[in-house]
Design a protein around this motif. Structure first.
Motif, PDB file in Angstrom:
ATOM      1  N   LYS A   1      43.960  23.164  39.848  1.00  0.00           N
ATOM      2  CA  LYS A   1      43.124  23.807  38.829  1.00  0.00           C
ATOM      3  C   LYS A   1      41.692  23.268  38.846  1.00  0.00           C
ATOM      4  O   LYS A   1      40.774  23.921  38.328  1.00  0.00           O
ATOM      5  CB  LYS A   1      43.736  23.633  37.440  1.00  0.00           C
ATOM      6  N   ASN A   2      41.503  22.093  39.456  1.00  0.00           N
ATOM      7  CA  ASN A   2      40.161  21.516  39.568  1.00  0.00           C
ATOM      8  C   ASN A   2      39.580  21.637  40.975  1.00  0.00           C
ATOM      9  O   ASN A   2      38.415  21.291  41.194  1.00  0.00           O
ATOM     10  CB  ASN A   2      40.196  20.039  39.172  1.00  0.00           C
ATOM     11  N   SER A   3      40.398  22.089  41.920  1.00  0.00           N
ATOM     12  CA  SER A   3      39.938  22.137  43.315  1.00  0.00           C
ATOM     13  C   SER A   3      40.236  23.477  43.983  1.00  0.00           C
ATOM     14  O   SER A   3      40.296  23.560  45.207  1.00  0.00           O
ATOM     15  CB  SER A   3      40.599  21.011  44.115  1.00  0.00           C
ATOM     16  N   ASN A   4      40.426  24.513  43.181  1.00  0.00           N
ATOM     17  CA  ASN A   4      40.722  25.846  43.710  1.00  0.00           C
ATOM     18  C   ASN A   4      39.543  26.339  44.540  1.00  0.00           C
ATOM     19  O   ASN A   4      38.437  26.536  44.025  1.00  0.00           O
ATOM     20  CB  ASN A   4      40.995  26.807  42.550  1.00  0.00           C
ATOM     21  N   VAL A   5      39.763  26.558  45.827  1.00  0.00           N
ATOM     22  CA  VAL A   5      38.668  26.932  46.730  1.00  0.00           C
ATOM     23  C   VAL A   5      38.154  28.344  46.471  1.00  0.00           C
ATOM     24  O   VAL A   5      37.071  28.709  46.946  1.00  0.00           O
ATOM     25  CB  VAL A   5      39.113  26.818  48.202  1.00  0.00           C
ATOM     26  N   PHE A   6      38.900  29.143  45.708  1.00  0.00           N
ATOM     27  CA  PHE A   6      38.477  30.524  45.447  1.00  0.00           C
ATOM     28  C   PHE A   6      37.683  30.655  44.142  1.00  0.00           C
ATOM     29  O   PHE A   6      37.040  31.685  43.917  1.00  0.00           O
ATOM     30  CB  PHE A   6      39.695  31.449  45.408  1.00  0.00           C
ATOM     31  N   PHE A   7      37.744  29.672  43.281  1.00  0.00           N
ATOM     32  CA  PHE A   7      36.969  29.657  42.034  1.00  0.00           C
ATOM     33  C   PHE A   7      37.100  30.969  41.251  1.00  0.00           C
ATOM     34  O   PHE A   7      36.129  31.466  40.681  1.00  0.00           O
ATOM     35  CB  PHE A   7      35.485  29.383  42.326  1.00  0.00           C
ATOM     36  N   ASP A   8      38.298  31.529  41.207  1.00  0.00           N
ATOM     37  CA  ASP A   8      38.440  32.825  40.541  1.00  0.00           C
ATOM     38  C   ASP A   8      39.179  32.764  39.209  1.00  0.00           C
ATOM     39  O   ASP A   8      39.288  33.786  38.522  1.00  0.00           O
ATOM     40  CB  ASP A   8      39.100  33.852  41.479  1.00  0.00           C
ATOM     41  N   ILE A   9      39.692  31.592  38.834  1.00  0.00           N
ATOM     42  CA  ILE A   9      40.275  31.412  37.501  1.00  0.00           C
ATOM     43  C   ILE A   9      39.237  30.713  36.629  1.00  0.00           C
ATOM     44  O   ILE A   9      38.756  29.627  36.958  1.00  0.00           O
ATOM     45  CB  ILE A   9      41.573  30.582  37.558  1.00  0.00           C
ATOM     46  N   HIS A  10      38.891  31.343  35.509  1.00  0.00           N
ATOM     47  CA  HIS A  10      37.822  30.814  34.660  1.00  0.00           C
ATOM     48  C   HIS A  10      38.345  29.894  33.560  1.00  0.00           C
ATOM     49  O   HIS A  10      37.625  29.019  33.089  1.00  0.00           O
ATOM     50  CB  HIS A  10      37.031  31.974  34.056  1.00  0.00           C
ATOM     51  N   ASP A  11      39.576  30.088  33.154  1.00  0.00           N
ATOM     52  CA  ASP A  11      40.181  29.244  32.124  1.00  0.00           C
ATOM     53  C   ASP A  11      41.321  28.444  32.754  1.00  0.00           C
ATOM     54  O   ASP A  11      42.368  29.016  33.090  1.00  0.00           O
ATOM     55  CB  ASP A  11      40.711  30.117  30.982  1.00  0.00           C
ATOM     56  N   PRO A  12      41.155  27.136  32.929  1.00  0.00           N
ATOM     57  CA  PRO A  12      42.210  26.317  33.554  1.00  0.00           C
ATOM     58  C   PRO A  12      43.559  26.420  32.844  1.00  0.00           C
ATOM     59  O   PRO A  12      44.609  26.192  33.470  1.00  0.00           O
ATOM     60  CB  PRO A  12      41.645  24.894  33.459  1.00  0.00           C
ATOM     61  N   ALA A  13      43.532  26.785  31.577  1.00  0.00           N
ATOM     62  CA  ALA A  13      44.790  26.917  30.832  1.00  0.00           C
ATOM     63  C   ALA A  13      45.626  28.095  31.333  1.00  0.00           C
ATOM     64  O   ALA A  13      46.805  28.223  30.970  1.00  0.00           O
ATOM     65  CB  ALA A  13      44.495  27.080  29.342  1.00  0.00           C
ATOM     66  N   SER A  14      45.027  28.944  32.173  1.00  0.00           N
ATOM     67  CA  SER A  14      45.762  30.097  32.708  1.00  0.00           C
ATOM     68  C   SER A  14      46.829  29.682  33.716  1.00  0.00           C
ATOM     69  O   SER A  14      47.773  30.437  33.974  1.00  0.00           O
ATOM     70  CB  SER A  14      44.792  31.079  33.370  1.00  0.00           C
ATOM     71  N   TYR A  15      46.669  28.496  34.318  1.00  0.00           N
ATOM     72  CA  TYR A  15      47.621  28.047  35.338  1.00  0.00           C
ATOM     73  C   TYR A  15      48.939  27.587  34.718  1.00  0.00           C
ATOM     74  O   TYR A  15      48.967  26.944  33.659  1.00  0.00           O
ATOM     75  CB  TYR A  15      47.041  26.871  36.130  1.00  0.00           C
ATOM     76  N   GLN A  16      50.012  27.885  35.428  1.00  0.00           N
ATOM     77  CA  GLN A  16      51.327  27.342  35.113  1.00  0.00           C
ATOM     78  C   GLN A  16      51.892  26.745  36.403  1.00  0.00           C
ATOM     79  O   GLN A  16      51.958  27.432  37.432  1.00  0.00           O
ATOM     80  CB  GLN A  16      52.262  28.429  34.575  1.00  0.00           C
TER      81      GLN A  16
END
Length: 308
Positions: free
Chosen positions: A147-162
């Motif tokens: 969530k801190n190193s996603n190379v695509f930078f396409d998720i804007h809210d880190p809370a979206s990850y599960q």
């Protein structure tokens, strides 16, 4: 028309003298000349002649050629600069660089100023590509670090990850490096679009809407998963002029222990033809899924190091 010319010339000459001092006889002659002029100009024959003359003048003007507007000179296409590709197979066309190794880098060794990597395949002297990663990757970060190193930078809210099994070791690269004699000579990507396979490697171009897909390699220590489904609306401008768009980004990644292939699809496109090049388009959707193998129709793109 020719028979009238001498008469009209004489008539016009008489009228021209009207600007000078005249005797009564001359004045009477001029009055008669003016009446005759008016009479002649109002005849059907004269009106037809005047109409014909006007049409001829318009036709001559319409035949005047104007210089064409010069076309803009097309600049060099960055997507094909220093690039070789395969055509419906796994062999690079016009490859003449000799045999090379394909490596997956996983960390940077600052003490020795080099990338740590494992070999995952080769390019033969004739350009044939063989990818068969089997080696373990020894130095990994926890899956949750994605969530801190996603190379695509396409998720804007880190809370979206599960995350499932978020502590397991994980590394993802959207390319493999090409080496000869321990020197990097280029980068190899796989997909179906020369634009997507470069956009998703370039920080300023990640949000472009050129459609297609690219494959990434991921290595995990144990079975794990990344899930996300974010609907977002906001500004994706690169130039400072607001560019408000709505995007949907889906991560549906269930990894098996070892090597995995991730397919990133760019689906849907917002176009801004009047915007600067940096803001010419934006994606509508990114979809990330795990695929079992490299698609048969996939294209391999080799880009020389000079481009990077």
């Amino acid at each position: 028309m020719k028979s009238l010319r001498p008469f009209l010339s004489t008539l016009l000459l008489l009228i021209c003298f009207s600007n000078f001092a005249q005797t009564p006889e001359q004045q009477e002659m001029m009055v008669k000349a003016e009446r005759m002029r008016d009479s002649i100009m109002n005849t059907p024959e004269m009106k037809a002649m005047m109409k014909q003359a006007n049409e001829l003048e318009k036709k001559q003007k319409s035949n005047v050629k104007t210089s064409p507007i010069p076309k803009a000179i097309k600049t060099e296409d960055k997507y094909w600069k220093n690039t070789l590709v395969s055509i419906h197979n796994n062999k690079l066309t016009n490859w003449n660089l000799g045999a090379a190794d394909l490596v997956f880098n996983y960390s940077y060794d600052s003490r020795n100023d080099k990338l740590n990597s494992v070999k995952v395949g080769t390019i033969k002297a004739d350009g044939t590509i063989a990818l068969n990663p089997t080696s373990k990757v020894p130095d990994l970060k926890p899956l949750s670090n994605f969530k801190n190193s996603n190379v695509f930078f396409d998720i804007h809210d880190p809370a979206s990850y599960q995350f499932t099994n978020e502590a397991t070791g994980f590394k993802l690269n959207s390319y493999v490096l090409v080496y000869q004699n321990n020197q990097k000579i280029g980068v190899l990507t796989i997909g179906n679009s020369e634009k997507v396979t470069l956009n998703l490697l370039t920080s300023g171009d990640l949000y472009y809407g050129d459609e297609g897909y690219m494959l990434s390699w991921a290595y995990v220590e144990k079975d794990c998963a990344i899930k996300a489904n974010e609907h977002w609306k906001g500004d994706l401008s690169n130039t400072g002029t607001p560019l408000i768009v709505e995007t949907n980004v889906v991560y549906d990644l269930s990894f098996k222990t070892g090597w995995n292939l991730v397919k990133t699809e760019v689906i849907g496109k917002y176009e801004f033809p009047n915007a600067p090049e940096e803001d010419r388009s934006r994606y509508k959707k990114h979809k990330h899924t795990v695929v079992p193998s490299i698609p048969v129709e996939a294209t391999y793109y080799f880009r020389k190091s000079l481009q990077y």
